[in-house]
Design a protein around this motif. Structure first.
Motif, PDB file in Angstrom:
ATOM      1  N   UNK A  89       0.738  -1.184  -0.012  1.00  0.00           N
ATOM      2  CA  UNK A  89       0.036  -0.115   0.159  1.00  0.00           C
ATOM      3  C   UNK A  89       0.883   1.409  -0.100  1.00  0.00           C
ATOM      4  N   UNK A  90       2.017   1.198   1.097  1.00  0.00           N
ATOM      5  CA  UNK A  90       2.757   2.428   1.019  1.00  0.00           C
ATOM      6  C   UNK A  90       3.669   2.560  -0.444  1.00  0.00           C
ATOM      7  N   UNK A  91       4.028   1.325  -1.073  1.00  0.00           N
ATOM      8  CA  UNK A  91       4.919   1.568  -2.150  1.00  0.00           C
ATOM      9  C   UNK A  91       3.683   2.221  -3.490  1.00  0.00           C
ATOM     10  N   UNK A  92       2.568   1.791  -3.497  1.00  0.00           N
ATOM     11  CA  UNK A  92       1.562   2.281  -4.267  1.00  0.00           C
ATOM     12  C   UNK A  92       1.346   3.871  -4.058  1.00  0.00           C
ATOM     13  N   UNK A  93       1.256   4.367  -2.881  1.00  0.00           N
ATOM     14  CA  UNK A  93       1.186   5.786  -2.423  1.00  0.00           C
ATOM     15  C   UNK A  93       2.249   6.290  -2.918  1.00  0.00           C
ATOM     16  N   UNK A  94       3.435   5.946  -2.785  1.00  0.00           N
ATOM     17  CA  UNK A  94       4.636   6.608  -3.434  1.00  0.00           C
ATOM     18  C   UNK A  94       4.566   7.096  -4.797  1.00  0.00           C
ATOM     19  N   UNK A  95       3.678   6.345  -5.411  1.00  0.00           N
ATOM     20  CA  UNK A  95       3.526   6.662  -6.848  1.00  0.00           C
ATOM     21  C   UNK A  95       3.247   8.281  -7.000  1.00  0.00           C
ATOM     22  N   UNK A  96       2.441   8.741  -6.157  1.00  0.00           N
ATOM     23  CA  UNK A  96       2.122  10.047  -6.305  1.00  0.00           C
ATOM     24  C   UNK A  96       3.350  11.091  -6.207  1.00  0.00           C
ATOM     25  N   UNK A  97       4.112  11.167  -5.271  1.00  0.00           N
ATOM     26  CA  UNK A  97       5.207  12.030  -5.307  1.00  0.00           C
ATOM     27  C   UNK A  97       6.304  11.620  -6.257  1.00  0.00           C
ATOM     28  N   UNK A  98       6.242  10.039  -6.569  1.00  0.00           N
ATOM     29  CA  UNK A  98       7.256   9.825  -7.470  1.00  0.00           C
ATOM     30  C   UNK A  98       6.986  10.500  -8.839  1.00  0.00           C
ATOM     31  N   UNK A  99       5.688  10.662  -9.373  1.00  0.00           N
ATOM     32  CA  UNK A  99       5.137  11.219 -10.451  1.00  0.00           C
ATOM     33  C   UNK A  99       5.562  12.507 -10.665  1.00  0.00           C
ATOM     34  N   UNK A 100       5.333  13.260  -9.570  1.00  0.00           N
ATOM     35  CA  UNK A 100       5.586  14.784  -9.550  1.00  0.00           C
ATOM     36  C   UNK A 100       7.057  14.838  -9.589  1.00  0.00           C
ATOM     37  N   UNK A 231      12.774   5.892   2.052  1.00  0.00           N
ATOM     38  CA  UNK A 231      12.759   4.564   2.816  1.00  0.00           C
ATOM     39  C   UNK A 231      11.459   4.189   3.259  1.00  0.00           C
ATOM     40  N   UNK A 232      10.491   4.924   3.194  1.00  0.00           N
ATOM     41  CA  UNK A 232       8.955   4.479   4.095  1.00  0.00           C
ATOM     42  C   UNK A 232       8.560   3.292   3.502  1.00  0.00           C
ATOM     43  N   UNK A 233       8.364   2.776   2.279  1.00  0.00           N
ATOM     44  CA  UNK A 233       8.037   1.488   2.035  1.00  0.00           C
ATOM     45  C   UNK A 233       8.766   0.342   2.860  1.00  0.00           C
ATOM     46  N   UNK A 234       9.937   0.450   3.058  1.00  0.00           N
ATOM     47  CA  UNK A 234      10.751  -0.605   3.876  1.00  0.00           C
ATOM     48  C   UNK A 234      10.262  -0.664   5.268  1.00  0.00           C
ATOM     49  N   UNK A 235       9.965   0.622   5.869  1.00  0.00           N
ATOM     50  CA  UNK A 235       9.626   0.793   7.087  1.00  0.00           C
ATOM     51  C   UNK A 235       8.302   0.027   7.317  1.00  0.00           C
TER      52      UNK A 235
END
Length: 270
Positions: A89-100, A231-235
């Protein structure tokens, strides 16, 4: 404590707080439990800090939109981890900032980072012989990614229109006000003990992360902070394993490395 230490502690508060509060989301429903959490967080924050009220209507609009993005981000995240592994779930959420970051980038490898992140998410979605993704959880996680991207854009706007951190301090009460009708949509009426636990969990997310991130950004550059937050997905995977007993396969660990690498790569070229 160093800025890096504060950033890591903030991530731990978010992810372990999310993992430990899953029984409340299962009992009350994620929207209702998150709305209660936002209300308690807003009250705690206002008891600590009294922000100056903006004078311009445009600033109020930006603060309200930031509150809406904040509420949507939290509700979507807690709804997603009801059915998805927390790290996924966090990895998918990270797509938002990554695409920005990808849109702002101009490096020669710019186009590879979203593809690497998607490949990592596919690897995280596979556990042994089965897929761990369901339609509802995926939809909530994608909504969370969109809200996170909106949050970043609006955070910059509010920072330009309000003094210091006052805009963010006002956005949390706005998020609580917008989410408050969801309190009455609970699957069951919350008991006093459940409300006390939600008040305590609101410290772990979002009050302490908000304070820690503000303090961390005063001690380190925004670029360094962004690298650490990758590193949040790892946490999240660690919190899911320790707090909820979610096992991780070697393929999922590879996927975790791919998502983190994609985030770091996009940041380096933005």
């Amino acid at each position: 404590m160093s800025g890096a230490g504060m950033a890591v502690l903030s991530m731990c508060c978010v992810q372990f707080g999310a993992a430990w509060s899953q029984p409340a989301s299962q009992s009350l429903g994620a929207p209702s439990a998150t709305a209660w959490r936002l209300i308690f967080a807003a009250l705690l924050l206002l008891a600590w800090k009294r922000p100056a009220l903006p004078r311009r209507a445009g600033a109020w609009l930006s603060v309200t939109l930031l509150g809406a993005a904040m509420a949507g981000m939290l509700i979507a995240f807690f709804a997603a981890i009801r059915t998805l592994p927390q790290g996924l779930a966090v990895a998918i959420n990270l797509l938002g900032p990554l695409l920005l970051a990808w849109r702002a980038g101009s490096g020669p490898r710019r186009g590879w980072w979203p593809l690497l992140a998607l490949a990592g998410i596919l690897a995280l979605s596979r556990h042994g012989e089965r897929w761990t993704v369901d339609g509802a959880g995926l939809s909530w996680a994608v909504l969370g990614a969109a809200c996170w991207a909106a949050y970043i854009v609006l955070l910059r706007r509010v920072g330009e229109q309000c003094r210091g951190s006052d805009g963010v301090a006002l956005a949390l009460p706005a998020a609580a006000a917008l989410a408050s009708p969801l309190c009455w949509m609970a699957a069951a009426r919350p008991e006093a003990g459940m409300l006390l636990r939600l008040a305590a969990w609101s410290l772990l997310m979002p009050v302490l992360p908000y304070l820690l991130e503000l303090a961390a950004l005063r001690r380190m550059s925004a670029a360094s902070f962004g690298v650490l937050m990758s590193l949040e997905p790892a946490v999240a995977v660690l919190a899911g394993a320790l707090a909820q007993g979610q096992s991780v396969t070697p393929l999922q660990l590879v996927g975790l490395v791919m998502v983190t690498a994609a985030s770091l790569g996009a940041l380096s070229e933005s």
